[in-house]
Structures are given as C-alpha cells and as structure tokens.
Design a protein around this motif. Structure first.
Motif: not given
Length: 395
Positions: A44, A47, A49, A53, A69, A71, A74, A95, A98
């Motif tokens: 993913e 973007g 939160s 997504a 991700t 993100n 999130m 992540y 991120a």
C-alpha cells in the motif's frame, strides 16, 4: 520464494508511470486486492491515516495475507490494531519505508540494535523542513520565499502544513519510539511544533553562536515515563546532525553497548521508498516475519507521558520588541523572577518599523523556568510579536 507482481491498482489508470503495466491485472477497487487467491502480499502506497489505505490494510490482514506499507500516518495512528491483526493471522506487517525513506532504520532498531537498551532516539525526520532550513541558512532568505521555492521544486506540497508544522515528523517519531523502547505507540503524547515561525534572523543568530537550526524529533524513556517532542532546535556545529543538509534525513540512536548509531540518507522520493518496500518484500519471501514492533502487542509497555517541566537544558529565545528604553530591563526581570540564568543576550539594530530583535541564550536549567518567564511577558506592550523558543540540543 520468487517475488511476482500479479495485480496493480491506482486512482488514475491512464497516467504514464514510465513502465509497462499492461502485463498485470488492473484492479479498479483497491480493496479487491485482499480477496484474490493469487495474492500473498499487498503493498500500500496510498497514504493517509484512514480511508482507503486503512480499509485495505484491515482487509488484507483479515484475509491472512502479508501487508507492506510506506504509510507513517496510518502506522502511527492504527499500528497497534494492525499489528494485533497480523499476530492473530500469523502474517507479516512491514513498514520500513514509513520512516526515513530508504534508510534502514526500522530494521536497524528492531534487529541490529536488539541487544541494546536504547536511551534516546532522535533526528531529522522531515526532508521538506530540512531543505527549507538549510536553504535559509545558505542564502539568508526568508521562510516564505524558500517555502515557495520548495513547493515549485516538488519538495513541499501545495498545502505544506503536515510538513512545516511538524506533524509528519511526529508520525515517524511515534514509530521510532515504540521500536526503540518497546512501548505502545503514543502519537497524542508528542509535543509538536514546526518551523513556520523561524525567521532569517534566527538562522543568523544561531550561526553566530556556533549552531545550526534543525527540526528535531526526540524521544527518551526513563523512570519518569516516555518523553517525545518535535521542535526546531539549535544544534551545535560539532554534532553530526548539524551537517545534514538539503532534503536528507538522519536518525541517531544511543545504545548502552554500541554507543551512538547514526543513520543518514534520502528520506523521501520514489527511489528510496521503493528500496525500502522491496527490502520488506524480500524479508517476507525469506520467511522473516516477527512482530511488527519487535515484540507482541500485549508485551509492549505503556509508560506515562513524561513532563517537559522537569527537563534541564539550555534554550534560545528570540523577542521582537519596540525599540525603547526599559525593554531589556523588563525581559531581564521576567527571566530573573522565573529563575532563568542568562548566558548571552544580543540586541540587533532597529528595523524600519521601529522594532528590534533581542536574542537570549540561557544557561542550563529547568524548562519550566523558561516557560514561566514567557508567561510573565505575555501581553507585554513591549513585545510586537510572539516570542520564539528553541531548545539547544546538548547531546
């Protein structure tokens, strides 16, 4: 296990992405990726939160598929929920992209420094702010002019609030704190202020005093609880962070065995993000899962929020004042009555509008004393604007 792309999804199918996507299935409904039998991992890069997504993340993990991700928003807001879902389904939640783009700081803290007790984690976590501050430093330009240039170059969004007000850096700091200290994510416990009110005079004063201004995200964990703050700081030129320029990011972790670990690199952009995403995919292909936050969610500590009032340190204060007799005495009296010891005080010449700038550096002392002094001066007719407070990074 080989890695094979089987399907893609995006809002705009017609956009030229510089690569032929025709050999892959196109999925109009992003959430549909989670239900495909031929999908083992969903990546993913939407973007936000919440919204699509978060729906995709929940659906993917509920279906027993791994999720990757970039993100940070999130993860900062919903990371514990998603980590618990991943644990329940025995799948990976990754992540790396991120935080700090292509810099392997997540892996570094979660795996490389696992044998250490981390006392502090801090750094430059937003490339847009760092570009603005270092460009102001190099040219002597005003904030608004450099921000406009950053937007034209694509370093800053049309609405740059998340960057320049420190929110983006706070999302990343929340994640770093959890990994470094084994604590639950606590975005709401972060004191956040950005660089919107830094002026060229602040940059010049900092340079004259042997500092450079950087937006610093800092977290510490001790007996008093978890302290987290994103704030523009004066960084001594002897510190490595003072030499991180442009849109680069850098993270420092202080371990009890390894000492200072310093991670630096490109913190954003398609290349660094793709590098971190693929690194996560490789881990999954190798069967390297593990808890998302280095330990199961139920094992993460939930310390109290540590107060800044009892912290000790030096501070930089800038006042824009009416240039008239008695102003210096009024400010000095407020400092005296609050127990603030002044290390240096500089007043510059009068501006065309009749105002002058007073810059103060304090000796080390409790932060609540500085806060109290500023409160004493609130509403003073001698001040023509809000004072600027920046802490000095004495680490």
């Amino acid at each position: 296990m080989p890695i094979e792309i089987v399907a893609v999804s995006a809002r705009d199918r017609s956009r030229d992405r510089g690569i032929d996507l025709s050999r892959f299935d196109w999925v109009d409904d992003t959430a549909g990726l989670a239900s495909r039998d031929d999908v083992d991992v969903v990546v993913e890069l939407i973007g936000g939160s919440d919204g699509p997504a978060l729906t995709l993340a929940r659906n993917t993990l509920a279906a027993g598929k791994a999720f990757v991700t970039a993100n940070k928003a999130m993860i900062a807001h919903h990371g514990l929920e998603l980590a618990r879902q991943a644990e329940d389904k025995s799948v990976a939640l990754k992540y790396e992209a991120a935080v700090a783009g292509g810099i392997p700081v997540i892996k570094g803290l979660r795996e490389g420094a696992a044998a250490n007790e981390i006392g502090q984690v801090y750094g430059i976590l937003n490339g847009t702010c760092n570009y603005i501050l270092t460009t102001m430093e190099e040219r002597g330009s005003d904030f608004a002019d450099v921000l406009a240039e950053a937007q034209a170059l694509g370093y800053a969004e049309a609405d740059p609030s998340f960057d320049i007000d420190g929110v983006d850096a706070a999302h990343k700091l929340a994640i770093l704190s959890s990994l470094a200290f084994g604590t639950r994510l606590d975005f709401d416990g972060i004191a956040v202020s950005g660089i919107r009110h830094v002026i060229a005079a602040d940059i010049a004063e900092a340079q004259a005093l042997g500092f450079r201004i950087r937006l610093i995200g800092l977290a510490e964990s001790d007996a008093g609880g978890l302290f987290q703050r994103v704030h523009p700081c004066l960084v001594p030129t002897s510190h490595p962070l003072a030499h991180v320029a442009g849109s680069l990011n850098a993270v420092v972790a202080e371990g009890n065995f390894v000492g200072r670990l310093f991670f630096q690199g490109r913190g954003a952009g398609d290349g660094p993000t793709a590098s971190a995403v693929v690194a996560d995919l490789i881990d999954i292909a190798r069967g390297e899962y593990g808890p998302a936050f280095a330990m199961p969610v139920d094992a993460l500590a939930e310390p109290p929020v540590a107060s800044s009032a009892v912290r000790r340190g030096r501070a930089y204060l800038r006042f824009t004042v009416v240039d008239k007799p008695g102003v210096l005495a009024e400010i000095a009296a407020a400092m005296r009555d609050s127990g603030v010891s002044i290390e240096s005080l500089i007043q510059r010449g009068t501006a065309p509008d009749g105002s002058a700038i007073i810059a103060i550096v304090t000796h080390a002392g409790p932060e609540r004393a500085v806060t109290d002094a500023l409160e004493r001066l609130r509403g003073s007719a001698s001040l023509t604007g809000e004072p600027m407070l920046m802490h000095i990074l004495d680490l």
